[in-house]
Design a protein around this motif. Structure first.
Motif, PDB file in Angstrom:
ATOM      1  N   ILE A 103       0.847  -1.191   0.000  1.00 17.39           N
ATOM      2  CA  ILE A 103       0.000   0.000   0.000  1.00 17.39           C
ATOM      3  C   ILE A 103       0.883   1.242   0.000  1.00 17.39           C
ATOM      4  O   ILE A 103       1.754   1.404   0.846  1.00 17.39           O
ATOM      5  CB  ILE A 103      -0.942   0.012   1.219  1.00 17.39           C
ATOM      6  CG1 ILE A 103      -1.943  -1.133   1.103  1.00 17.39           C
ATOM      7  CG2 ILE A 103      -1.663   1.353   1.334  1.00 17.39           C
ATOM      8  CD1 ILE A 103      -2.789  -1.348   2.334  1.00 17.39           C
ATOM      9  N   ILE A 104       0.635   2.110  -0.988  1.00 22.86           N
ATOM     10  CA  ILE A 104       1.422   3.324  -1.153  1.00 22.86           C
ATOM     11  C   ILE A 104       0.486   4.520  -1.157  1.00 22.86           C
ATOM     12  O   ILE A 104      -0.440   4.586  -1.967  1.00 22.86           O
ATOM     13  CB  ILE A 104       2.220   3.289  -2.472  1.00 22.86           C
ATOM     14  CG1 ILE A 104       3.105   2.045  -2.525  1.00 22.86           C
ATOM     15  CG2 ILE A 104       3.058   4.559  -2.625  1.00 22.86           C
ATOM     16  CD1 ILE A 104       3.574   1.688  -3.916  1.00 22.86           C
ATOM     17  N   TRP A 105       0.695   5.433  -0.246  1.00 24.07           N
ATOM     18  CA  TRP A 105      -0.051   6.681  -0.277  1.00 24.07           C
ATOM     19  C   TRP A 105       0.631   7.647  -1.247  1.00 24.07           C
ATOM     20  O   TRP A 105       1.854   7.702  -1.333  1.00 24.07           O
ATOM     21  CB  TRP A 105      -0.057   7.363   1.080  1.00 24.07           C
ATOM     22  CG  TRP A 105      -0.796   6.696   2.182  1.00 24.07           C
ATOM     23  CD1 TRP A 105      -1.507   5.532   2.139  1.00 24.07           C
ATOM     24  CD2 TRP A 105      -0.899   7.184   3.528  1.00 24.07           C
ATOM     25  NE1 TRP A 105      -2.044   5.262   3.365  1.00 24.07           N
ATOM     26  CE2 TRP A 105      -1.688   6.256   4.237  1.00 24.07           C
ATOM     27  CE3 TRP A 105      -0.389   8.299   4.195  1.00 24.07           C
ATOM     28  CZ2 TRP A 105      -1.984   6.428   5.597  1.00 24.07           C
ATOM     29  CZ3 TRP A 105      -0.679   8.468   5.532  1.00 24.07           C
ATOM     30  CH2 TRP A 105      -1.477   7.551   6.231  1.00 24.07           C
ATOM     31  N   PHE A 106      -0.194   8.439  -1.938  1.00 21.26           N
ATOM     32  CA  PHE A 106       0.323   9.570  -2.705  1.00 21.26           C
ATOM     33  C   PHE A 106      -0.391  10.807  -2.175  1.00 21.26           C
ATOM     34  O   PHE A 106      -1.590  10.961  -2.359  1.00 21.26           O
ATOM     35  CB  PHE A 106       0.057   9.395  -4.206  1.00 21.26           C
ATOM     36  CG  PHE A 106       0.833  10.363  -5.076  1.00 21.26           C
ATOM     37  CD1 PHE A 106       0.653  11.731  -4.968  1.00 21.26           C
ATOM     38  CD2 PHE A 106       1.755   9.900  -6.001  1.00 21.26           C
ATOM     39  CE1 PHE A 106       1.356  12.614  -5.757  1.00 21.26           C
ATOM     40  CE2 PHE A 106       2.473  10.776  -6.810  1.00 21.26           C
ATOM     41  CZ  PHE A 106       2.275  12.138  -6.687  1.00 21.26           C
ATOM     42  N   VAL A 107       0.350  11.683  -1.508  1.00 21.08           N
ATOM     43  CA  VAL A 107      -0.225  12.853  -0.844  1.00 21.08           C
ATOM     44  C   VAL A 107       0.086  14.106  -1.653  1.00 21.08           C
ATOM     45  O   VAL A 107       1.254  14.438  -1.888  1.00 21.08           O
ATOM     46  CB  VAL A 107       0.354  13.005   0.579  1.00 21.08           C
ATOM     47  CG1 VAL A 107      -0.304  14.190   1.297  1.00 21.08           C
ATOM     48  CG2 VAL A 107       0.157  11.723   1.379  1.00 21.08           C
ATOM     49  N   GLY A 108      -0.962  14.803  -2.100  1.00 22.59           N
ATOM     50  CA  GLY A 108      -0.760  16.015  -2.882  1.00 22.59           C
ATOM     51  C   GLY A 108      -1.905  16.988  -2.746  1.00 22.59           C
ATOM     52  O   GLY A 108      -2.837  16.770  -1.957  1.00 22.59           O
ATOM     53  N   ASP A 109      -1.851  18.053  -3.541  1.00 22.79           N
ATOM     54  CA  ASP A 109      -2.855  19.115  -3.417  1.00 22.79           C
ATOM     55  C   ASP A 109      -3.597  19.408  -4.712  1.00 22.79           C
ATOM     56  O   ASP A 109      -4.487  20.252  -4.729  1.00 22.79           O
ATOM     57  CB  ASP A 109      -2.171  20.411  -2.952  1.00 22.79           C
ATOM     58  CG  ASP A 109      -1.356  21.049  -4.070  1.00 22.79           C
ATOM     59  OD1 ASP A 109      -1.725  22.134  -4.544  1.00 22.79           O
ATOM     60  OD2 ASP A 109      -0.347  20.453  -4.485  1.00 22.79           O
ATOM     61  N   SER A 110      -3.236  18.733  -5.799  1.00 25.56           N
ATOM     62  CA  SER A 110      -3.785  19.122  -7.100  1.00 25.56           C
ATOM     63  C   SER A 110      -4.377  17.943  -7.862  1.00 25.56           C
ATOM     64  O   SER A 110      -4.173  16.781  -7.506  1.00 25.56           O
ATOM     65  CB  SER A 110      -2.678  19.749  -7.963  1.00 25.56           C
ATOM     66  OG  SER A 110      -1.763  18.754  -8.395  1.00 25.56           O
ATOM     67  N   VAL A 111      -5.096  18.280  -8.931  1.00 20.35           N
ATOM     68  CA  VAL A 111      -5.655  17.248  -9.802  1.00 20.35           C
ATOM     69  C   VAL A 111      -4.540  16.411 -10.423  1.00 20.35           C
ATOM     70  O   VAL A 111      -4.676  15.190 -10.571  1.00 20.35           O
ATOM     71  CB  VAL A 111      -6.531  17.887 -10.903  1.00 20.35           C
ATOM     72  CG1 VAL A 111      -6.930  16.843 -11.939  1.00 20.35           C
ATOM     73  CG2 VAL A 111      -7.787  18.498 -10.298  1.00 20.35           C
ATOM     74  N   LEU A 112      -3.414  17.030 -10.772  1.00 23.05           N
ATOM     75  CA  LEU A 112      -2.285  16.273 -11.317  1.00 23.05           C
ATOM     76  C   LEU A 112      -1.825  15.192 -10.346  1.00 23.05           C
ATOM     77  O   LEU A 112      -1.482  14.080 -10.747  1.00 23.05           O
ATOM     78  CB  LEU A 112      -1.115  17.202 -11.630  1.00 23.05           C
ATOM     79  CG  LEU A 112      -1.203  18.076 -12.881  1.00 23.05           C
ATOM     80  CD1 LEU A 112       0.084  18.858 -13.049  1.00 23.05           C
ATOM     81  CD2 LEU A 112      -1.482  17.246 -14.121  1.00 23.05           C
ATOM     82  N   ASP A 113      -1.830  15.524  -9.056  1.00 27.11           N
ATOM     83  CA  ASP A 113      -1.440  14.538  -8.043  1.00 27.11           C
ATOM     84  C   ASP A 113      -2.443  13.394  -7.978  1.00 27.11           C
ATOM     85  O   ASP A 113      -2.064  12.224  -7.856  1.00 27.11           O
ATOM     86  CB  ASP A 113      -1.312  15.205  -6.670  1.00 27.11           C
ATOM     87  CG  ASP A 113      -0.198  16.227  -6.623  1.00 27.11           C
ATOM     88  OD1 ASP A 113       0.867  15.963  -7.196  1.00 27.11           O
ATOM     89  OD2 ASP A 113      -0.396  17.295  -6.020  1.00 27.11           O
ATOM     90  N   LEU A 114      -3.721  13.731  -8.044  1.00 24.56           N
ATOM     91  CA  LEU A 114      -4.760  12.695  -8.015  1.00 24.56           C
ATOM     92  C   LEU A 114      -4.675  11.808  -9.254  1.00 24.56           C
ATOM     93  O   LEU A 114      -4.812  10.581  -9.167  1.00 24.56           O
ATOM     94  CB  LEU A 114      -6.142  13.337  -7.925  1.00 24.56           C
ATOM     95  CG  LEU A 114      -6.441  14.156  -6.660  1.00 24.56           C
ATOM     96  CD1 LEU A 114      -7.835  14.783  -6.751  1.00 24.56           C
ATOM     97  CD2 LEU A 114      -6.326  13.301  -5.405  1.00 24.56           C
TER      98      LEU A 114
END
Length: 231
Positions: free
Chosen positions: A175-186
């Motif tokens: 399981i890997i979290w990806f933490v971001g603030d933008s649509v590109l991150d999602l």
């Protein structure tokens, strides 16, 4: 039906997070705020190239892609010249405007103490990104720091994620979290099979979030740390 950010926040607050083997972070507006330097450098470049300058709000909304990807559309045949000028300007402003966001350092330390593999994937130039990480004394927490032009493609491509996890030794079930603030991150998180987590350090349009829904939304890194400790 498009889900509004306010409604989405309420729905996602209660989502129980899975314990991660690794966490990938975006950089700007997720862990730090260095938009003043980006804004000053971009406006200097726009003016140099004979373009209308942007407000800071426009810079925050529009400057999400890497300069490598964005400048050909902005400056056409002058993109290489503009890129060189932008990076020269950014080097003058970079460290004077670097601010850590609420709870970011505590979150990083807590994850590190729990043996979580940590990496950064950003669309900021890789050399400049690593300079900022080092300036804050955070290099010891991150196993990989991947910026624009380090991989063959930049976010939202999965290539920088693959590079960031190259030394992690994880299997397909990790399981890997990806933490971001933008649509590109999602987009990047979803495409690479990570758990997409949105931290509201920046702004995100309602028109995109329905197509790239986050698993969870947090108002700050501090709130995310509390959720991690509650797993």
């Amino acid at each position: 039906m498009i889900i509004t950010s306010t409604k989405l926040i309420k729905e996602m607050k209660s989502s129980k997070l899975p314990f991660p083997a690794a966490v990938i972070f975006d950089w700007d507006s997720t862990l730090v705020d260095n938009w003043k330097a980006i804004h000053l450098s971009l406006n200097a470049t726009l003016a140099k190239m004979g373009h209308q300058t942007w407000t800071e709000d426009e810079t925050r909304r529009r400057a999400k892609s890497s300069a490598r990807d964005a400048f050909p559309d902005l400056f056409g045949e002058q993109s290489e010249q503009a890129l060189k000028f932008f990076y020269e300007a950014f080097e003058r402003f970079q460290l004077d405007a670097l601010n850590v966001l609420n709870g970011a350092e505590d979150l990083i330390k807590t994850l590190s103490k729990n043996g979580i593999y940590l990496a950064i994937v950003s669309n900021k130039n890789g050399d400049h990104l690593r300079k900022e990480v080092a300036e804050l004394g955070w290099s010891l927490y991150f196993q990989e720091v991947v910026g624009a032009s380090d991989a063959i493609e930049d976010k939202p491509s999965i290539e920088p994620v693959k590079l960031a996890l190259n030394s992690a030794g994880l299997d397909s079930k990790s399981i890997i979290w990806f933490v971001g603030d933008s649509v590109l991150d999602l987009q990047c998180a979803t495409a690479s099979g990570c758990v997409p987590i949105l931290v509201e350090g920046g702004s995100i349009g309602d028109e995109c979030i329905e197509d790239w829904p986050p698993h969870s939304i947090f108002s700050s890194c501090k709130e995310l740390e509390e959720a991690f400790l509650d797993i």
